[in-house]
Design a protein around this motif. Structure first.
Motif, PDB file in Angstrom:
ATOM      1  N   LYS A  67       0.944  -1.044   0.006  1.00  0.00           N
ATOM      2  CA  LYS A  67      -0.015  -0.002   0.010  1.00  0.00           C
ATOM      3  C   LYS A  67       0.880   1.409  -0.039  1.00  0.00           C
ATOM      4  N   ARG A  68       1.792   1.285   0.861  1.00  0.00           N
ATOM      5  CA  ARG A  68       2.748   2.369   0.922  1.00  0.00           C
ATOM      6  C   ARG A  68       3.624   2.653  -0.549  1.00  0.00           C
ATOM      7  N   LEU A  69       4.003   1.233  -1.125  1.00  0.00           N
ATOM      8  CA  LEU A  69       4.695   1.059  -2.261  1.00  0.00           C
ATOM      9  C   LEU A  69       3.706   1.901  -3.565  1.00  0.00           C
ATOM     10  N   HIS A  70       2.574   1.649  -3.354  1.00  0.00           N
ATOM     11  CA  HIS A  70       1.409   2.086  -4.300  1.00  0.00           C
ATOM     12  C   HIS A  70       1.549   3.325  -4.408  1.00  0.00           C
ATOM     13  N   ARG A  71       1.617   4.531  -3.426  1.00  0.00           N
ATOM     14  CA  ARG A  71       1.767   5.918  -3.468  1.00  0.00           C
ATOM     15  C   ARG A  71       3.118   6.147  -4.355  1.00  0.00           C
ATOM     16  N   HIS A  75      -8.002  -5.429  -4.396  1.00  0.00           N
ATOM     17  CA  HIS A  75      -9.133  -4.762  -3.351  1.00  0.00           C
ATOM     18  C   HIS A  75      -8.351  -3.885  -2.562  1.00  0.00           C
ATOM     19  N   GLU A  76      -7.226  -4.262  -2.203  1.00  0.00           N
ATOM     20  CA  GLU A  76      -6.796  -3.555  -0.996  1.00  0.00           C
ATOM     21  C   GLU A  76      -5.437  -2.598  -1.481  1.00  0.00           C
ATOM     22  N   VAL A  77      -4.990  -2.979  -2.380  1.00  0.00           N
ATOM     23  CA  VAL A  77      -3.563  -1.953  -3.249  1.00  0.00           C
ATOM     24  C   VAL A  77      -4.139  -1.072  -4.487  1.00  0.00           C
ATOM     25  N   LYS A  78      -4.719  -1.970  -5.496  1.00  0.00           N
ATOM     26  CA  LYS A  78      -4.583  -1.453  -6.549  1.00  0.00           C
ATOM     27  C   LYS A  78      -5.935  -0.239  -6.386  1.00  0.00           C
ATOM     28  N   SER A  79      -6.758  -0.445  -5.854  1.00  0.00           N
ATOM     29  CA  SER A  79      -7.994   0.289  -6.066  1.00  0.00           C
ATOM     30  C   SER A  79      -7.634   1.529  -5.176  1.00  0.00           C
TER      31      SER A  79
END
Length: 339
Positions: free
Chosen positions: A192-196, A332-336
């Motif tokens: 999730k932090r990487l997603h940013r 559901h938890e990361v890409k969205s």
């Protein structure tokens, strides 16, 4: 992309099953396109069997095999990360087969076959990592990253590319690696932090390496051999084996269940496991570690013996249930999430 190569007549066919009357084989290929071309061209030249090739990433081929289950279009699937091959094996999309070359393979390649009930086999090995564009890093005066933990720093906001694990075996290997390395809760917090910091989830696993090489992104997460191709070509790419440890792939090969040309597919399969053919990867500037113990390891290949590799659980993370669950959770938890 589809490539059809016309065979020269009168060339000897390898020992093994007699080719079908049509004397052709349809190959879904999940290594880099230059390697795909080298393989099918060499196969035709050696055997006189016409080869029709479509190049797609491993996740895309797996999805296509599922869609074509009742009417298969391909005969053999060559290359790509082993996890989707294992899932295809579990779902009965591929056929069991023991090649005469099997005993000449390294243990990690044979174990891949054993895990799958001999519905797939290892043809190469490659370690996951990341590469950064040295020029862009210097321009921004950012410290060189050495660890997975460095990639979630604000310095890399909108500067990272990685593929989508739904379409890419490379990115699924990264997802499964993080879960095994950190534990699932910590891994998803990290993702999730990487997603940013991710500016794009690409379709192909090798695309982030090319983007970093071309200066389109500062950093790409990819297999180290894909990054090496760009560095050898002169791109300002530094390759990193992350300090915490990293996962690896066993690139695999599988026979498609219900194929129209099963005999020629087996000829291709046996041929692809020989040392001479496994050398074609390096000829096409792809530097994975070949699975045949008689094949020379390219001197350019990343030194996996000097890396901290995790004990990757291929049986678990290549299973249909676990792969489906993790991909759904990532969607559901990361890409969205917004960035």
């Amino acid at each position: 992309m589809v490539l059809a190569v016309t065979a020269a007549a009168g060339l000897a066919v390898l020992a093994g099953p007699s080719p079908a009357a049509a004397s052709e084989v349809v190959v879904y290929c999940s290594v880099n396109e230059d390697w795909c071309r080298e393989v099918v061209t060499s196969f035709e030249r050696k055997t006189g069997i016409k080869a029709l090739m479509t190049r797609k990433s491993a996740g895309e081929v797996y999805a296509q095999l599922r869609a074509e289950k009742s009417n298969p279009k391909a005969d053999i699937w060559f290359g790509g990360s082993g996890d989707p091959h294992l899932q295809a094996a579990e779902e009965g999309l591929t056929e069991p087969y023991k090649s005469p070359e099997l005993d000449r393979l390294y243990g990690w390649a044979i174990r891949q076959a054993e895990i799958s009930g001999y519905r797939t086999v290892g043809i190469y090995m490659g370690a996951l990592g990341f590469g950064y564009n040295k020029d862009l890093l210097a321009k921004r005066k950012i410290a060189a990253p050495a660890c997975w933990s460095d990639l979630v720093k604000s310095d890399f906001r909108d500067e990272i590319q990685i593929a989508d694990p739904n379409s890419s075996g490379t990115a699924y290997t990264m997802l499964a690696t993080m879960v095994q390395l950190m534990g699932e809760d910590a891994a998803f917090d990290y993702l999730k932090r990487l997603h940013r910091n991710v500016n794009q989830y690409t379709k192909s696993g090798a695309a982030p390496a090319k983007s970093a090489a071309q200066g389109e992104t500062m950093l790409g997460i990819a297999f180290q051999h894909d990054l090496l191709v760009e560095a050898i070509a002169g791109a300002p790419v530094a390759i990193v084996a992350p300090c915490e440890g990293t996962g690896y792939e066993i690139g695999s090969m599988s026979l498609v269940k219900g194929a129209r040309n099963p005999d020629t597919a087996k000829i291709f399969y046996d041929w692809a496991l020989t040392p001479e053919v496994q050398a074609l990867g390096a000829k096409a500037r792809n530097f994975q570690i070949p699975s045949n113990s008689g094949a020379q390891i390219p001197p350019e290949s990343p030194r996996v013996d000097r890396m901290k590799l995790i004990s990757y659980d291929f049986a678990r993370y290549g299973s249909s249930a676990e792969r489906t669950r993790l991909l759904a959770k990532w969607d559901h938890e990361v890409k969205s999430l917004s960035r």
